[in-house]
Design a protein around this motif. Structure first.
Motif, short mmCIF file in Angstrom:
data_model
loop_
_atom_site.label_atom_id
_atom_site.label_comp_id
_atom_site.label_asym_id
_atom_site.label_seq_id
_atom_site.Cartn_x
_atom_site.Cartn_y
_atom_site.Cartn_z
N THR A 41 -16.46 -2.54 10.04
CA THR A 41 -15.02 -2.78 10.21
C THR A 41 -14.20 -1.84 9.33
O THR A 41 -13.22 -1.25 9.78
N LEU A 42 -14.61 -1.68 8.07
CA LEU A 42 -13.89 -0.79 7.16
C LEU A 42 -14.01 0.67 7.60
O LEU A 42 -13.06 1.44 7.51
N LYS A 43 -15.19 1.04 8.10
CA LYS A 43 -15.41 2.41 8.58
C LYS A 43 -14.48 2.73 9.74
O LYS A 43 -14.01 3.86 9.88
N ASP A 44 -14.19 1.74 10.57
CA ASP A 44 -13.30 1.93 11.72
C ASP A 44 -11.82 1.83 11.33
O ASP A 44 -10.95 1.87 12.19
N GLY A 45 -11.55 1.65 10.04
CA GLY A 45 -10.16 1.60 9.57
C GLY A 45 -9.55 0.21 9.55
O GLY A 45 -8.37 0.05 9.29
N GLY A 46 -10.35 -0.80 9.83
CA GLY A 46 -9.85 -2.17 9.84
C GLY A 46 -9.83 -2.78 8.45
O GLY A 46 -10.09 -2.13 7.45
N LYS A 47 -9.53 -4.07 8.42
CA LYS A 47 -9.53 -4.79 7.16
C LYS A 47 -10.23 -6.12 7.36
O LYS A 47 -10.22 -6.69 8.45
N VAL A 48 -10.87 -6.60 6.30
CA VAL A 48 -11.63 -7.85 6.36
C VAL A 48 -11.01 -8.84 5.39
O VAL A 48 -10.87 -8.53 4.21
N SER A 49 -10.62 -10.00 5.90
CA SER A 49 -10.01 -11.04 5.07
C SER A 49 -10.83 -12.31 5.13
O SER A 49 -11.15 -12.80 6.21
N ALA A 71 -9.53 15.13 -0.43
CA ALA A 71 -9.02 13.84 0.04
C ALA A 71 -10.21 12.97 0.43
O ALA A 71 -11.26 13.48 0.84
N LYS A 72 -10.06 11.66 0.27
CA LYS A 72 -11.13 10.76 0.69
C LYS A 72 -10.58 9.36 0.91
O LYS A 72 -9.47 9.03 0.48
N ASN A 73 -11.36 8.56 1.59
CA ASN A 73 -11.03 7.15 1.81
C ASN A 73 -11.71 6.32 0.72
O ASN A 73 -12.86 6.58 0.37
N VAL A 74 -11.00 5.35 0.20
CA VAL A 74 -11.56 4.47 -0.82
C VAL A 74 -11.41 3.02 -0.37
O VAL A 74 -10.44 2.66 0.29
N VAL A 75 -12.38 2.20 -0.73
CA VAL A 75 -12.35 0.78 -0.40
C VAL A 75 -11.64 0.04 -1.53
O VAL A 75 -11.90 0.27 -2.70
N LYS A 76 -10.72 -0.83 -1.14
CA LYS A 76 -10.00 -1.65 -2.12
C LYS A 76 -10.28 -3.11 -1.83
O LYS A 76 -10.44 -3.51 -0.68
N PHE A 77 -10.34 -3.90 -2.89
CA PHE A 77 -10.54 -5.34 -2.77
C PHE A 77 -9.44 -6.05 -3.52
O PHE A 77 -9.17 -5.75 -4.68
N LYS A 78 -8.77 -6.97 -2.83
CA LYS A 78 -7.74 -7.77 -3.46
C LYS A 78 -8.22 -9.22 -3.45
O LYS A 78 -8.38 -9.81 -2.39
N PRO A 79 -8.47 -9.79 -4.63
CA PRO A 79 -8.96 -11.16 -4.67
C PRO A 79 -7.91 -12.15 -4.16
O PRO A 79 -6.73 -11.97 -4.36
N GLY A 80 -8.40 -13.19 -3.49
CA GLY A 80 -7.52 -14.25 -3.02
C GLY A 80 -7.23 -15.25 -4.12
O GLY A 80 -7.82 -15.22 -5.21
N ALA A 81 -6.33 -16.17 -3.85
CA ALA A 81 -5.92 -17.17 -4.84
C ALA A 81 -7.08 -18.06 -5.26
O ALA A 81 -7.22 -18.39 -6.45
N GLY A 82 -7.93 -18.45 -4.34
CA GLY A 82 -9.05 -19.32 -4.65
C GLY A 82 -10.02 -18.67 -5.62
O GLY A 82 -10.49 -19.31 -6.57
N LEU A 83 -10.33 -17.39 -5.40
CA LEU A 83 -11.23 -16.67 -6.30
C LEU A 83 -10.59 -16.45 -7.66
O LEU A 83 -11.22 -16.66 -8.69
N SER A 84 -9.33 -16.08 -7.67
CA SER A 84 -8.62 -15.88 -8.94
C SER A 84 -8.55 -17.15 -9.75
O SER A 84 -8.76 -17.14 -10.96
N ASP A 85 -8.27 -18.27 -9.09
CA ASP A 85 -8.20 -19.56 -9.79
C ASP A 85 -9.57 -19.96 -10.33
O ASP A 85 -9.67 -20.52 -11.43
#
Length: 90
Positions: free
Chosen positions: A35-43, A73-87
């Motif tokens: 999914t990330l390779k195709d430019g999508g996002k996973v939530s 130039a390059k593509n990088v993967v980013k991860f944003k933690p959700g509220a449940g994980l942060s808590d």
């Protein structure tokens, strides 16, 4: 925790064999990667979101020589933690 530890934990928690747990984990990682390779996002609500960000080409500097270098130039993967994980961590 490494991959084999995670497979053991999944097998124990779900009451399945290690072979089935390994197949499930590989399926998840392959689908996220695809999914990330195709430019999508996973939530995963409450846990986090992976996305791809484009990093533009730029000039850098070699710290040993001081020479200017070109950084591609390059593509990088980013991860944003959700509220449940942060808590859970805090």
């Amino acid at each position: 925790m490494n991959k084999s530890d995670l497979i053991d934990a999944i097998a124990t928690d779900a009451g399945i064999s290690k072979t089935a747990a390994k197949a499930a984990l590989e399926s998840v990682t392959n689908n996220v990667t695809s999914t990330l390779k195709d430019g999508g996002k996973v939530s995963l609500i409450g846990w986090g979101t992976w996305s791809v960000s484009k990093r533009p080409a730029r000039d850098g500097r070699n710290p040993q020589t001081g020479a200017t270098i070109k950084i591609a130039a390059k593509n990088v993967v980013k991860f944003k933690p959700g509220a449940g994980l942060s808590d859970a961590v805090n």
